[in-house]
Design a protein around this motif. Structure first.
Motif, PDB file in Angstrom:
ATOM      1  N   ILE A  67       0.799  -1.159   0.012  1.00  0.00           N
ATOM      2  CA  ILE A  67       0.152  -0.137   0.200  1.00  0.00           C
ATOM      3  C   ILE A  67       0.707   1.302  -0.122  1.00  0.00           C
ATOM      4  N   TYR A  73      -4.533   6.251   2.970  1.00  0.00           N
ATOM      5  CA  TYR A  73      -5.418   4.963   2.640  1.00  0.00           C
ATOM      6  C   TYR A  73      -6.338   4.429   3.800  1.00  0.00           C
ATOM      7  N   TYR A  74      -5.613   4.260   4.776  1.00  0.00           N
ATOM      8  CA  TYR A  74      -6.458   4.112   6.107  1.00  0.00           C
ATOM      9  C   TYR A  74      -7.399   5.082   6.349  1.00  0.00           C
ATOM     10  N   CYS A  76      -9.048   7.303   4.736  1.00  0.00           N
ATOM     11  CA  CYS A  76     -10.278   7.378   3.588  1.00  0.00           C
ATOM     12  C   CYS A  76     -11.175   6.144   4.244  1.00  0.00           C
ATOM     13  N   PRO A 197      -5.161  -4.553   1.933  1.00  0.00           N
ATOM     14  CA  PRO A 197      -5.541  -4.239   0.394  1.00  0.00           C
ATOM     15  C   PRO A 197      -6.478  -5.633  -0.015  1.00  0.00           C
ATOM     16  N   THR A 219     -13.845   2.361  -1.704  1.00  0.00           N
ATOM     17  CA  THR A 219     -12.703   2.258  -2.846  1.00  0.00           C
ATOM     18  C   THR A 219     -12.927   3.419  -3.921  1.00  0.00           C
ATOM     19  N   ARG A 222     -10.948   6.254  -2.171  1.00  0.00           N
ATOM     20  CA  ARG A 222      -9.564   6.043  -2.358  1.00  0.00           C
ATOM     21  C   ARG A 222      -9.019   6.213  -3.746  1.00  0.00           C
ATOM     22  N   ILE A 226      -6.472   9.175  -3.681  1.00  0.00           N
ATOM     23  CA  ILE A 226      -5.071   8.855  -3.779  1.00  0.00           C
ATOM     24  C   ILE A 226      -4.841   8.450  -5.304  1.00  0.00           C
TER      25      ILE A 226
END
Lengths: 265, 247
Positions: A67, A73-74, A76, A197, A219, A222, A226
């Motif tokens: 990741i 990432y986390y 979100c 992931p 998703t 993200r 990202i």
């Protein structure tokens, strides 16, 4: 057709009359939540930040290679998940808790679950300041698609309102619902790729995740924040279908059962 | 002549046994034991009557005769098990004063909250705020959380908010007994004012003297059925019955 429109119009008029109540109740919840806390609503931003630090410290080594930008990432995933859980948990008890009002005055009852999901929405909007902060600190490139954040949040809001209506109805008749739901939210957290992931889990389990609406909301968010790419229409369609399905089922169940609420509170 | 309230063959049943069950385990046990659908309690049975515009309509009866249930049905809080109620115009239910007050909020915040509970708009409340506070005579405590208030003070605010509009139909359930005697007089005066122009009033009271003084039509409920309906002439029928029970 004409009659249908007339009925819709009546619903709209009633909502217009009571939207002040919705605002006042949200304001009340907001005041009471941060009463006597020094930092007040800053906790809406601090809380996800601190959570992110803990989870990053624990998990980022595990999935480091997989990741990119783990903190973002986390965060979100966490914000969307937490928003849905907070909204639905609030809605779940909303009817029972507002019993003192429902027994004394006529108020359209959907106001109460809707108020709780709206309150959660207000909180999550503040929490997105945490995402911006972390993006700046980790020097992640800022994507222009970040402006589209409201879209996945809106999908999650519609979904939570639908689920909240279902839960509120069930919990009024059977108080077991709350206990069961708290177990379910824990399972749900692990079934949503928040800190791992999707590819890291066996394919036999991945199948289940594709039935999880939260997976799509997370998703989508993200991809916007990202990866900076526009999600394809199929993704949007999946999100819309899940949200509308839950909203319609929720409205149907709630409408069918709302006249009997007063006998159980 | 159109009616202000039309009550058509209304019945209300409560399932006494079922009402207490609020968890799945108990539900299953009772279902197996076949106790689920018994003990039907009839709070109201085939009630039909009409109230004309401008009437001051009194409802009398002993405790548990269904008066409050009837008021709740007319004001839309309860849906009747059978029958229908048609109400023409806006209803201000003074069934319990200060519905929706939050103990942690201040009097000022509660006035606005209570206003929106009753369906008033924000602008309207801002306009009337001064008037409400003045009527309640609680200017100096306006920014104090309600939990520090006495019950009489809370009732004052509730009454002041609820009677700020001139409704078409005013429903009062034993509320004229709030506060000290001075405030009671003030409340009664406010209600007389509301009554003066074509407002329909539905009044529940145990004070026969009050009913006789204020009402032009009276409904006597007994165990969920209409025992009598008419003018003041039915009071003598009710009163000896009442006294007979007391002694």
């Amino acid at each position: 057709m004409k009659r249908g429109l007339a009925i819709l119009n009546i619903y709209f008029e009633v909502f217009r009359k009571y939207h002040f109540l919705l605002q006042d109740l949200v304001a009340r919840d907001f005041k009471l939540k941060y009463r006597r806390s020094i930092l007040g609503f800053l906790w809406s931003i601090l809380n996800p930040l601190l959570m992110m630090l803990v989870i990053t410290a624990v998990f980022s080594n595990m999935f480091k290679s997989d990741i990119q930008y783990f903190p973002v990432y986390y965060l979100c995933g966490y914000l969307i998940f937490n928003f849905v859980v907070e909204a639905t948990n609030g809605a779940l008890t909303s009817i029972v808790q507002s019993g003192y009002l429902i027994k004394k005055v006529y108020i359209p009852k959907y106001i109460f679950p809707l108020e709780k999901t709206t309150f959660a929405l207000v909180n999550v909007v503040f929490s997105f300041a945490a995402v911006l902060l972390v993006i700046l600190i980790t020097k992640m490139p800022i994507q222009p698609t970040i402006l589209l954040i409201p879209i996945p949040v809106f999908y999650a809001f519609v979904f939570s309102t639908g689920l909240g209506l279902i839960l509120a109805s069930c919990n009024t008749f059977f108080r077991d619902t709350g206990h069961l739901y708290s177990v379910w939210t824990t399972a749900w957290m692990y079934l949503t790729p928040l800190f791992y992931p999707l590819e890291s889990i066996p394919e036999s389990i991945q199948k289940f995740i594709f039935y999880n609406p939260l997976y799509y909301f997370v998703t989508l968010l993200r991809e916007l924040v990202i990866e900076g790419r526009m999600p394809d229409p199929a993704m949007h369609l999946t999100c819309i279908c899940f949200s509308l399905l839950f909203l319609l089922v929720g409205l149907f169940i709630f409408k069918r059962s709302q006249d009997r609420f007063i006998l159980y509170i | 002549m159109t009616y202000a309230v039309e009550v058509n063959n209304v019945s209300m049943h409560f399932n006494m046994n079922k009402d207490k069950i609020d968890n799945l385990k108990e539900y299953c046990i009772k279902l197996l034991k076949r106790q689920l659908f018994f003990e039907d309690f009839t709070a109201l049975q085939n009630i039909s009557f009409t109230i004309n515009r401008g009437d001051v309509f009194g409802i009398i009866g002993l405790n548990g005769s269904g008066k409050s249930t009837l008021l709740k049905i007319i004001s839309g809080i309860l849906k009747p098990s059978a029958g229908s109620v048609t109400v023409a115009g806006t209803v201000a239910p003074l069934i319990e004063l200060g519905a929706g007050f939050d103990a942690d909020l201040t009097a000022r915040e509660n006035i606005f909250l209570n206003g929106s509970v009753l369906g008033f708009s924000r602008d309207f409340m801002r306009q009337k705020f001064e008037e409400i506070v003045e009527f309640s005579e609680l200017e100096e405590f306006i920014d104090v959380p309600i939990k520090n208030f006495s019950s009489g003070m809370v009732a004052r605010i509730g009454f002041s908010v609820a009677t700020i509009v001139k409704p078409d139909i005013l429903i009062c359930d034993e509320i004229l007994s709030v506060g000290d005697y001075k405030f009671q007089e003030k409340c009664e005066k406010r209600i007389q004012e509301l009554m003066s122009d074509q407002t329909t009033v539905i009044l529940v009271s145990h004070s026969i003297e009050q009913i006789e003084r204020m009402c032009n039509r009276i409904l006597w409920l007994e165990r969920g059925c209409i025992k009598a309906i008419g003018g003041r002439e039915i009071i003598p029928l009710y009163q000896p019955d009442f006294e007979g029970r007391d002694s």
